[in-house]
Motif scaffolding. Structure first.
Motif, PDB file in Angstrom:
ATOM      1  N   VAL A   1       0.870  -1.141  -0.121  1.00 60.93           N
ATOM      2  CA  VAL A   1      -0.049  -0.069  -0.085  1.00 60.93           C
ATOM      3  C   VAL A   1       0.898   1.091  -0.018  1.00 60.93           C
ATOM      4  O   VAL A   1       0.698   2.006  -0.865  1.00 60.93           O
ATOM      5  N   GLN A   2       1.999   1.383   0.736  1.00 54.20           N
ATOM      6  CA  GLN A   2       2.608   2.461   0.769  1.00 54.20           C
ATOM      7  C   GLN A   2       3.503   2.602  -0.452  1.00 54.20           C
ATOM      8  O   GLN A   2       3.447   3.822  -1.015  1.00 54.20           O
ATOM      9  N   ASP A   3       3.748   1.681  -1.067  1.00 53.41           N
ATOM     10  CA  ASP A   3       4.411   1.760  -2.404  1.00 53.41           C
ATOM     11  C   ASP A   3       3.398   2.272  -3.530  1.00 53.41           C
ATOM     12  O   ASP A   3       3.757   3.288  -4.283  1.00 53.41           O
ATOM     13  N   GLY A   4       2.130   1.833  -3.416  1.00 60.65           N
ATOM     14  CA  GLY A   4       1.313   2.333  -4.229  1.00 60.65           C
ATOM     15  C   GLY A   4       0.778   3.972  -3.922  1.00 60.65           C
ATOM     16  O   GLY A   4       0.726   4.688  -4.906  1.00 60.65           O
ATOM     17  N   LEU A   5       0.704   4.325  -2.686  1.00 66.60           N
ATOM     18  CA  LEU A   5       0.378   5.588  -2.257  1.00 66.60           C
ATOM     19  C   LEU A   5       1.560   6.407  -2.919  1.00 66.60           C
ATOM     20  O   LEU A   5       1.305   7.689  -3.409  1.00 66.60           O
ATOM     21  N   ARG A   6       2.935   6.341  -2.803  1.00 69.27           N
ATOM     22  CA  ARG A   6       3.877   6.915  -3.411  1.00 69.27           C
ATOM     23  C   ARG A   6       3.832   7.179  -4.846  1.00 69.27           C
ATOM     24  O   ARG A   6       3.747   8.268  -5.466  1.00 69.27           O
ATOM     25  N   ALA A   7       3.452   5.790  -5.523  1.00 67.52           N
ATOM     26  CA  ALA A   7       3.417   5.974  -7.008  1.00 67.52           C
ATOM     27  C   ALA A   7       2.282   6.700  -7.576  1.00 67.52           C
ATOM     28  O   ALA A   7       2.281   7.531  -8.209  1.00 67.52           O
TER      29      ALA A   7
ATOM     30  N   LEU B   1      -3.295  12.360   0.049  1.00 70.13           N
ATOM     31  CA  LEU B   1      -1.938  11.973   0.105  1.00 70.13           C
ATOM     32  C   LEU B   1      -0.980  13.064   0.630  1.00 70.13           C
ATOM     33  O   LEU B   1       0.058  12.699   1.346  1.00 70.13           O
ATOM     34  N   THR B   2      -1.540  14.357   0.445  1.00 70.93           N
ATOM     35  CA  THR B   2      -0.654  15.183   1.184  1.00 70.93           C
ATOM     36  C   THR B   2      -0.644  15.055   2.961  1.00 70.93           C
ATOM     37  O   THR B   2       0.373  15.607   3.353  1.00 70.93           O
ATOM     38  N   GLN B   3      -1.666  14.372   3.431  1.00 71.55           N
ATOM     39  CA  GLN B   3      -1.583  14.098   4.727  1.00 71.55           C
ATOM     40  C   GLN B   3      -1.001  12.738   4.995  1.00 71.55           C
ATOM     41  O   GLN B   3      -0.259  12.695   6.211  1.00 71.55           O
TER      42      GLN B   3
ATOM     43  N   VAL C   1       3.459  10.728   6.839  1.00 70.93           N
ATOM     44  CA  VAL C   1       3.404   9.898   8.065  1.00 70.93           C
ATOM     45  C   VAL C   1       4.151   8.709   7.567  1.00 70.93           C
ATOM     46  O   VAL C   1       5.083   8.046   8.265  1.00 70.93           O
ATOM     47  N   ILE C   2       3.715   8.000   6.381  1.00 72.42           N
ATOM     48  CA  ILE C   2       4.494   6.936   6.022  1.00 72.42           C
ATOM     49  C   ILE C   2       6.182   6.802   5.705  1.00 72.42           C
ATOM     50  O   ILE C   2       6.704   6.110   5.862  1.00 72.42           O
ATOM     51  N   ASP C   3       6.518   8.590   5.530  1.00 72.03           N
ATOM     52  CA  ASP C   3       7.701   8.408   5.072  1.00 72.03           C
ATOM     53  C   ASP C   3       8.433   8.778   6.271  1.00 72.03           C
ATOM     54  O   ASP C   3       9.764   8.568   6.487  1.00 72.03           O
ATOM     55  N   GLY C   4       8.053   9.142   7.325  1.00 73.67           N
ATOM     56  CA  GLY C   4       8.684   9.494   8.604  1.00 73.67           C
ATOM     57  C   GLY C   4       8.233   8.994  10.111  1.00 73.67           C
ATOM     58  O   GLY C   4       8.892   9.180  10.848  1.00 73.67           O
ATOM     59  N   ALA C   5       7.318   7.662   9.888  1.00 76.38           N
ATOM     60  CA  ALA C   5       7.148   7.109  11.028  1.00 76.38           C
ATOM     61  C   ALA C   5       7.042   5.506  10.764  1.00 76.38           C
ATOM     62  O   ALA C   5       7.061   5.118   9.717  1.00 76.38           O
TER      63      ALA C   5
ATOM     64  N   ALA D   1      -1.997   1.228  12.547  1.00 71.24           N
ATOM     65  CA  ALA D   1      -1.066   2.211  12.645  1.00 71.24           C
ATOM     66  C   ALA D   1      -1.193   3.527  11.942  1.00 71.24           C
ATOM     67  O   ALA D   1      -0.842   4.728  12.671  1.00 71.24           O
ATOM     68  N   ILE D   2      -1.512   3.465  11.015  1.00 73.31           N
ATOM     69  CA  ILE D   2      -1.685   4.668   9.981  1.00 73.31           C
ATOM     70  C   ILE D   2      -2.662   5.575  10.610  1.00 73.31           C
ATOM     71  O   ILE D   2      -2.560   7.070  10.591  1.00 73.31           O
ATOM     72  N   LEU D   3      -3.815   4.949  11.007  1.00 74.09           N
ATOM     73  CA  LEU D   3      -5.003   5.831  11.363  1.00 74.09           C
ATOM     74  C   LEU D   3      -4.578   6.351  12.576  1.00 74.09           C
ATOM     75  O   LEU D   3      -5.020   7.705  12.945  1.00 74.09           O
ATOM     76  N   VAL D   4      -4.068   5.685  13.594  1.00 73.18           N
ATOM     77  CA  VAL D   4      -3.776   6.102  14.842  1.00 73.18           C
ATOM     78  C   VAL D   4      -2.687   7.264  14.621  1.00 73.18           C
ATOM     79  O   VAL D   4      -2.857   8.490  15.321  1.00 73.18           O
ATOM     80  N   ARG D   5      -1.792   7.004  13.713  1.00 78.76           N
ATOM     81  CA  ARG D   5      -0.863   8.351  13.790  1.00 78.76           C
ATOM     82  C   ARG D   5      -1.349   9.429  13.016  1.00 78.76           C
ATOM     83  O   ARG D   5      -0.952  10.596  13.271  1.00 78.76           O
TER      84      ARG D   5
END
Length: 250
Positions: free
Chosen positions: A72-78, A162-164, A168-172, A183-187
């Motif tokens: 999912v993280q790779d997909g969001l970055r793409a 994606l701006t939000q 988070v996925i790049d820094g936590a 984890a992503i929702l909590v953060r």
């Protein structure tokens, strides 16, 4: 804010029998698709190659399986690199009520800075063990956010701005497997990102493919809850102050 441009991000791991139908339903709703092959076996990889030849479909290929969260993280970055501003996360196994994607898109356009989250509605086909596990996670999420703001953190049917989410996925540490959705929702909640909830049916088709590994994934989720708990302790004054400033909920 840039114009709202939504795509679907679909993590895929050996879902060759179901992913084409998922893609077709989303394409019929005029949703471009970012498919993420998370190290699938050759038959599924070939099915993804065929889908990638269709219009408005982009394929990201991971050399080895890294888990749903990593995909999912790779997909969001793409998606961001392709110029999209928002991404609808969808499972490839057909569990989600894909006709609801239109309602999720409308809600996202109305609240472009909010995460639009699926509030799952289950039928009799849901395994009891999954329900019990979700209740335990729900309690831990309430503890780790010092609130009842997140009624379900495990449904992987949601729209991310994606701006939000990218910072988070790049820094936590948000987990690479089934712990990611929690984890992503909590953060995001810790950061004060708005969330909206839409009821959506979740099915467990007979013979469906599940990559949830009971022992491994429950251990990962438990470790994630513990990590989030200690992260919450340092943030607790700010979280409590936010609750006081917001006042009682109607």
């Amino acid at each position: 804010m840039p114009a709202h441009k939504l795509c679907a991000v679909i993590p895929v791991y050996n879902h060759g029998a179901t992913v084409a139908a998922v893609h077709a339903q989303l394409a019929a709703q005029d949703l471009p698709c970012v498919l993420v092959d998370d190290g699938s076996e050759p038959g599924c990889a070939a099915a993804l190659d065929a889908l990638a030849a269709l219009p408005r479909t982009h394929l990201v290929r991971r050399a080895v399986n890294g888990g749903k969260g990593a995909a999912v993280q790779d997909g969001l970055r793409a998606a961001a690199a392709l110029g999209y501003t928002h991404a609808l996360q969808v499972d490839a196994d057909g569990q989600h009520a894909l006709p609801d994607a239109a309602a999720f898109a409308r809600a996202s356009r109305a609240q472009p800075l909010a995460v639009i989250c699926g509030a799952p509605v289950y039928g009799d086909d849901v395994p009891r063990s999954r329900l019990y596990g979700r209740w335990l996670t729900r309690i831990w999420v309430w503890i780790n956010t010092l609130s009842l703001d997140i009624p379900d953190a495990m449904c992987g049917f949601r729209v991310y701005p994606l701006t939000q989410v990218l910072p988070v996925i790049d820094g936590a540490r948000v987990g690479h497997r089934m712990d990611f959705d929690i984890a992503i929702l909590v953060r995001l909640h810790w950061r004060g990102v708005a969330m909206a909830w839409l009821p959506t049916r979740v099915v467990y088709p007979e013979g469906g493919i599940s990559h949830f590994k009971g022992l491994r994934d429950n251990l990962l989720i438990s470790r994630m809850h513990a990590r989030l708990f200690f992260g919450m302790l340092g943030r607790s004054p700010a979280l409590l102050w936010r609750r006081l400033a917001r006042g009682p909920r109607p």
